[in-house]
Write an enzyme that holds these catalytic residues in place. Sequence first.
Site, PDB file in Angstrom:
ATOM      1  CB  CYS A   2      -0.965   0.001   1.178  1.00 32.28           C
ATOM      2  SG  CYS A   2      -0.166  -0.264   2.763  1.00 32.28           S
ATOM      3  N   GLY A 141      -9.078   8.193   0.580  1.00 34.20           N
ATOM      4  CA  GLY A 141      -8.889   6.931  -0.126  1.00 34.20           C
ATOM      5  C   GLY A 141     -10.014   5.978   0.213  1.00 34.20           C
TER       6      GLY A 141
END
Length: 192
Positions: A2, A141
Amino acid sequence: TCNRVEIYATVSDVNEGFQSIFTFISKYFSINFADFRTFFYQKNCQLAVEHLLAVVSSLDSMVIGEDQILSQVKQAYQQAQTAGTTQTILNKLFQTAIQTGKRIRSETRIKNGSSSVATVAVDLVKTFFGNSKNIKVLLIGAGKMTDLTAKNLNAYVNCSVFITNRSREKATEMATKFDADVIDYNHRYKAV
């Protein structure tokens, strides 16, 4: 993972291999690679192997012991296999690295304590704000880490959650899941 993208390759000429990868990145993303060169690192041979082992062991993570990294590397490796982009050397390297990561998680105490950026973030909110009822949190996000953060916030902190994402549809989907509000991505700085 990530927080980074890594490319592993087997090549006969290391310098030519790095140049091919840099050229690919420049063309694929339509960027002048020289503008981003300082954000890249390159390792070869033993240093590349040691780095991968540190990554899967979560020693080279934002949070030491983070439990998401190993599964992200495993998933990326499986996708590369499915795409037919691995061969003998990379297969052996990644199979060994994944086994090593699993072994480290099971035979050491590295997994004790906070296990991801999401849990550390929630721990910090609790530490700084305690049980205050006026906490507002903006999550930017709509990926796995945001999902995990929202779950932890709902479970452990009394706060209002706001979600923004480039894709309003994804933000709305996640907001519905966590009873959160959506902030238009173009207004995220104002919201902060």
